[in-house]
Design an enzyme around this catalytic site. Structure first.
Site, mmCIF file in Angstrom:
data_model
loop_
_atom_site.group_PDB
_atom_site.id
_atom_site.type_symbol
_atom_site.label_atom_id
_atom_site.label_comp_id
_atom_site.label_asym_id
_atom_site.label_seq_id
_atom_site.Cartn_x
_atom_site.Cartn_y
_atom_site.Cartn_z
ATOM 1 C CE LYS A 192 -1.283 13.190 -53.938
ATOM 2 N NZ LYS A 192 -0.381 14.196 -53.356
ATOM 3 C CD GLU A 220 5.247 15.733 -56.137
ATOM 4 O OE1 GLU A 220 5.569 14.667 -55.603
ATOM 5 O OE2 GLU A 220 4.137 16.277 -55.989
#
Length: 311
Positions: free
Chosen positions: A164, A30
């Site tokens: 996360k 990404e």
């Protein structure tokens, strides 16, 4: 040089297109990790190092982003540098692929957009740092990352170090279960906690080798399942952060975000920046370490899938 048929809105680098056509291993990467996730000049250094590490393992890197509004699979080094250094680059999830195209903007692609574009280009494996998921307070704000739905509808293997650390991990895992997204721990029974090895939650299944992941993906494709397979790859023990210190800083980061009125797509960059500044750079060190660890495993999985498909 980047080319693609006129009928497609996606540009695919010649090297990536050839590797996919010849069933050689390709690994998607990404771009928001270097456009919005890491500070300069560490962002560009990390992006380049990731590509070098992929090539060193005999795999073709396909860093994905948006250049002048065009979704691009296999950014050139010049394009990676451009996105890394620009102050005007925006953050693009799936919905922004449409708006950035119309505005001819440069953009870093999130996990959702990267997974979509990678799969459309025929790439089977994608490595990242940490997933998006359910934010704290989502029961009233409905703040959930588009990554969740994208991963429920995009058949690809995604290697990460869990969601996360700033997220509601329990709620995130529940959402993945609701959408029937398979989650496996790589040599662990615990769901990784991004900066730390253990998020406090178990994984429903465990694998020991990249070959096992390849076999799972092959079976999922045979069943024509719509979702990704999520591989939780914990940060190496000697590189993880102190859990107590991390928890306390995350609590303060959320409070700071609320006081600053931060909402939507700006939340994650704000929180990660706060954590980085208030841990003396320890979170940045851990973030880079876990990312390169995931890139290494992604290469193994890409190689295993390529070998399996040649049988």
């Amino acid at each position: 040089m980047v080319v693609t048929p006129v009928s497609s809105p996606i540009r695919i680098a010649d090297e990536v297109r050839s590797a996919v056509a010849e069933n050689r291993p390709v690994l998607a990467l990404e771009s928001t990790i270097f456009t919005h996730g890491l500070p300069r000049p560490t962002n560009l250094e990390t992006a380049r190092q990731a590509e070098e590490n992929v090539r060193a393992r005999g795999v073709v890197p396909a860093t994905i982003g948006v250049v002048d509004g065009v979704p691009t699979v296999g950014l050139s080094d010049e394009e990676i540098e451009r996105l890394s250094l620009s102050d005007d680059v925006v953050k693009a999830s799936v919905r922004e692929l449409v708006t950035t195209a119309c505005a001819k903007q440069d953009a870093g692609t999130t996990i959702a957009a990267t997974a979509l574009l990678a799969q459309r280009a025929g790439i089977k494996v994608f490595s990242t740092g940490g997933l998006g998921g359910v934010h704290h307070g989502a029961s009233t704000t409905f703040d959930e990352s588009a990554d969740i739905l994208a991963l429920a509808t995009t058949p690809i293997v995604l290697v990460s170090s869990g969601a996360k650390a700033i997220l509601d991990i329990g709620a995130t895992l529940e959402r993945f279960e609701t959408y029937s997204v398979p989650i496996v721990g790589y040599r662990t029974d615990r769901y990784p906690g991004f900066y730390v090895q253990d998020s406090g939650f178990a994984v429903p299944a465990r694998v020991e080798t990249a070959d096992e992941v390849a076999q799972m993906f092959d079976f999922a494709c045979a069943l024509e399942l719509p979702s990704a397979i999520l591989v939780g790859n914990p940060i190496p023990e000697h590189q993880q952060m102190d859990t107590a210190i991390l928890d306390e800083v995350i609590h303060r980061a959320w409070k700071a975000a609320e006081e600053a009125g931060v909402r939507g797509q700006g939340t994650t960059p704000f929180l990660l920046d706060y954590i980085q500044r208030h841990t003396g750079g320890e979170s940045l060190r851990a973030n880079i370490a876990l990312y390169h660890n995931n890139v290494a495993l992604g290469c193994e999985v890409a190689g295993a899938i390529s070998s399996l498909n040649r049988v």
